[in-house]
Write a protein that holds these residues in place. Sequence first.
Motif, PDB file in Angstrom:
ATOM      1  N   UNK A 174     -77.760   1.540 -68.940  1.00 60.15           N
ATOM      2  CA  UNK A 174     -76.712   0.520 -68.763  1.00 60.15           C
ATOM      3  C   UNK A 174     -77.014  -0.366 -67.548  1.00 60.15           C
ATOM      4  N   UNK A 175     -77.481   0.229 -66.453  1.00 61.20           N
ATOM      5  CA  UNK A 175     -77.815  -0.568 -65.267  1.00 61.20           C
ATOM      6  C   UNK A 175     -78.957  -1.529 -65.596  1.00 61.20           C
ATOM      7  N   UNK A 176     -79.969  -1.062 -66.292  1.00 65.59           N
ATOM      8  CA  UNK A 176     -81.078  -1.936 -66.685  1.00 65.59           C
ATOM      9  C   UNK A 176     -80.579  -3.073 -67.581  1.00 65.59           C
ATOM     10  N   UNK A 177     -79.668  -2.764 -68.475  1.00 67.66           N
ATOM     11  CA  UNK A 177     -79.092  -3.783 -69.359  1.00 67.66           C
ATOM     12  C   UNK A 177     -78.290  -4.812 -68.555  1.00 67.66           C
ATOM     13  N   UNK A 178     -77.509  -4.340 -67.599  1.00 69.15           N
ATOM     14  CA  UNK A 178     -76.725  -5.256 -66.753  1.00 69.15           C
ATOM     15  C   UNK A 178     -77.656  -6.142 -65.932  1.00 69.15           C
ATOM     16  N   UNK A 224     -71.046  -4.598 -60.924  1.00 69.71           N
ATOM     17  CA  UNK A 224     -71.398  -3.607 -61.946  1.00 69.71           C
ATOM     18  C   UNK A 224     -72.698  -2.888 -61.583  1.00 69.71           C
ATOM     19  N   UNK A 225     -73.664  -3.629 -61.044  1.00 74.76           N
ATOM     20  CA  UNK A 225     -74.933  -3.007 -60.656  1.00 74.76           C
ATOM     21  C   UNK A 225     -74.737  -1.999 -59.522  1.00 74.76           C
ATOM     22  N   UNK A 226     -73.972  -2.402 -58.519  1.00 75.85           N
ATOM     23  CA  UNK A 226     -73.731  -1.499 -57.385  1.00 75.85           C
ATOM     24  C   UNK A 226     -72.986  -0.255 -57.844  1.00 75.85           C
ATOM     25  N   UNK A 247     -72.947   0.974 -60.848  1.00 74.67           N
ATOM     26  CA  UNK A 247     -73.866   1.726 -61.699  1.00 74.67           C
ATOM     27  C   UNK A 247     -74.835   2.562 -60.877  1.00 74.67           C
ATOM     28  N   UNK A 248     -75.372   1.963 -59.809  1.00 71.74           N
ATOM     29  CA  UNK A 248     -76.289   2.720 -58.954  1.00 71.74           C
ATOM     30  C   UNK A 248     -75.574   3.860 -58.233  1.00 71.74           C
ATOM     31  N   UNK A 249     -74.368   3.595 -57.765  1.00 70.55           N
ATOM     32  CA  UNK A 249     -73.611   4.668 -57.106  1.00 70.55           C
ATOM     33  C   UNK A 249     -73.361   5.830 -58.076  1.00 70.55           C
ATOM     34  N   UNK A 250     -72.971   5.497 -59.298  1.00 73.60           N
ATOM     35  CA  UNK A 250     -72.722   6.530 -60.302  1.00 73.60           C
ATOM     36  C   UNK A 250     -74.021   7.266 -60.637  1.00 73.60           C
ATOM     37  N   UNK A 251     -75.093   6.495 -60.783  1.00 75.17           N
ATOM     38  CA  UNK A 251     -76.381   7.083 -61.138  1.00 75.17           C
ATOM     39  C   UNK A 251     -76.884   8.049 -60.076  1.00 75.17           C
ATOM     40  N   UNK A 252     -76.860   7.622 -58.830  1.00 79.65           N
ATOM     41  CA  UNK A 252     -77.368   8.487 -57.774  1.00 79.65           C
ATOM     42  C   UNK A 252     -76.454   9.685 -57.551  1.00 79.65           C
ATOM     43  N   UNK A 253     -75.172   9.526 -57.798  1.00 75.00           N
ATOM     44  CA  UNK A 253     -74.260  10.671 -57.728  1.00 75.00           C
ATOM     45  C   UNK A 253     -74.620  11.696 -58.797  1.00 75.00           C
ATOM     46  N   UNK A 254     -74.876  11.243 -60.014  1.00 72.59           N
ATOM     47  CA  UNK A 254     -75.286  12.154 -61.089  1.00 72.59           C
ATOM     48  C   UNK A 254     -76.631  12.804 -60.791  1.00 72.59           C
ATOM     49  N   UNK A 270     -87.330   5.909 -61.605  1.00 72.14           N
ATOM     50  CA  UNK A 270     -86.868   4.736 -62.363  1.00 72.14           C
ATOM     51  C   UNK A 270     -85.706   4.062 -61.645  1.00 72.14           C
ATOM     52  N   UNK A 271     -84.751   4.857 -61.171  1.00 76.69           N
ATOM     53  CA  UNK A 271     -83.611   4.268 -60.464  1.00 76.69           C
ATOM     54  C   UNK A 271     -84.046   3.630 -59.151  1.00 76.69           C
ATOM     55  N   UNK A 272     -84.981   4.253 -58.466  1.00 78.10           N
ATOM     56  CA  UNK A 272     -85.507   3.660 -57.239  1.00 78.10           C
ATOM     57  C   UNK A 272     -86.205   2.338 -57.518  1.00 78.10           C
ATOM     58  N   UNK A 273     -86.960   2.287 -58.615  1.00 80.34           N
ATOM     59  CA  UNK A 273     -87.652   1.050 -58.988  1.00 80.34           C
ATOM     60  C   UNK A 273     -86.656  -0.052 -59.361  1.00 80.34           C
ATOM     61  N   UNK A 274     -85.626   0.301 -60.118  1.00 83.25           N
ATOM     62  CA  UNK A 274     -84.605  -0.696 -60.476  1.00 83.25           C
ATOM     63  C   UNK A 274     -83.896  -1.214 -59.219  1.00 83.25           C
ATOM     64  N   UNK A 275     -83.555  -0.313 -58.338  1.00 82.28           N
ATOM     65  CA  UNK A 275     -82.861  -0.694 -57.103  1.00 82.28           C
ATOM     66  C   UNK A 275     -83.764  -1.574 -56.239  1.00 82.28           C
ATOM     67  N   UNK A 276     -85.035  -1.223 -56.152  1.00 80.90           N
ATOM     68  CA  UNK A 276     -85.988  -2.021 -55.375  1.00 80.90           C
ATOM     69  C   UNK A 276     -86.153  -3.412 -55.972  1.00 80.90           C
ATOM     70  N   UNK A 277     -86.262  -3.484 -57.290  1.00 80.09           N
ATOM     71  CA  UNK A 277     -86.436  -4.804 -57.921  1.00 80.09           C
ATOM     72  C   UNK A 277     -85.206  -5.686 -57.706  1.00 80.09           C
ATOM     73  N   UNK A 278     -84.029  -5.082 -57.754  1.00 81.00           N
ATOM     74  CA  UNK A 278     -82.814  -5.861 -57.496  1.00 81.00           C
ATOM     75  C   UNK A 278     -82.751  -6.328 -56.048  1.00 81.00           C
ATOM     76  N   UNK A 279     -83.172  -5.482 -55.133  1.00 75.37           N
ATOM     77  CA  UNK A 279     -83.143  -5.835 -53.716  1.00 75.37           C
ATOM     78  C   UNK A 279     -84.147  -6.941 -53.422  1.00 75.37           C
ATOM     79  N   UNK A 280     -85.354  -6.819 -53.964  1.00 76.61           N
ATOM     80  CA  UNK A 280     -86.381  -7.839 -53.727  1.00 76.61           C
ATOM     81  C   UNK A 280     -85.985  -9.173 -54.347  1.00 76.61           C
ATOM     82  N   UNK A 281     -85.415  -9.138 -55.531  1.00 73.01           N
ATOM     83  CA  UNK A 281     -85.028 -10.385 -56.208  1.00 73.01           C
ATOM     84  C   UNK A 281     -83.776 -11.000 -55.604  1.00 73.01           C
TER      85      UNK A 281
END
Length: 167
Positions: free
Chosen positions: A144-148, A65-67, A69-76, A42-53
């Motif tokens: 939260x990242x998806x919401x942002x 906030x997105x960056x 959020x992703x850093x925090x997410x991948x750390x967890x 899911x996080x990979x898909x969100x990150x990919x969609x943000x990168x493509x868009x």
Amino acid sequence: MTAVHTSPTIDLIAQDDVRSVLEQQREQSKTLTTKLNILFVVNGALFTSLTISRLMYIPSIFSVAEILGFLMNFTLLINAFLPRQIAVTPNLTDNKFLEGYLDLLPEEYQLKMMVNLIQTYNTNKQRLDDVSQSLTYTAYVTWMVAFIIMLHVLAIYFIPALLIDQL
């Protein structure tokens, strides 16, 4: 040589109850691994969609906030993914185990093994709880990242349209 009879209750506990609890713990571990894999995807898909868009490349508070959020997410996720040494009982590499356990009566042996299995269960439970807690936090951060991202999309596409309509 006289036969030593053990308590039927101890036999049942040793054969069924303790082993079923340990099996449930193994199943919980498999479930957590599945959840970990799902959150990675899911996080990979969100990150990919943000990168493509290319939304992430537009400087804004949303991008920051997105960056973060992703850093925090991948750390967890990495924290949950890191291997944890599971406890195993008995420790067969320990010669004292052989010396101490071989001299026990069957009932004493079963009781001692149950105590070892309980300690092993508690140790492994703590490790599973740590993974579970990391995955719970990851799920909240993912939400939260998806919401942002959704707010970012709304801000990019709808706020300019509102400003043009006001002119």
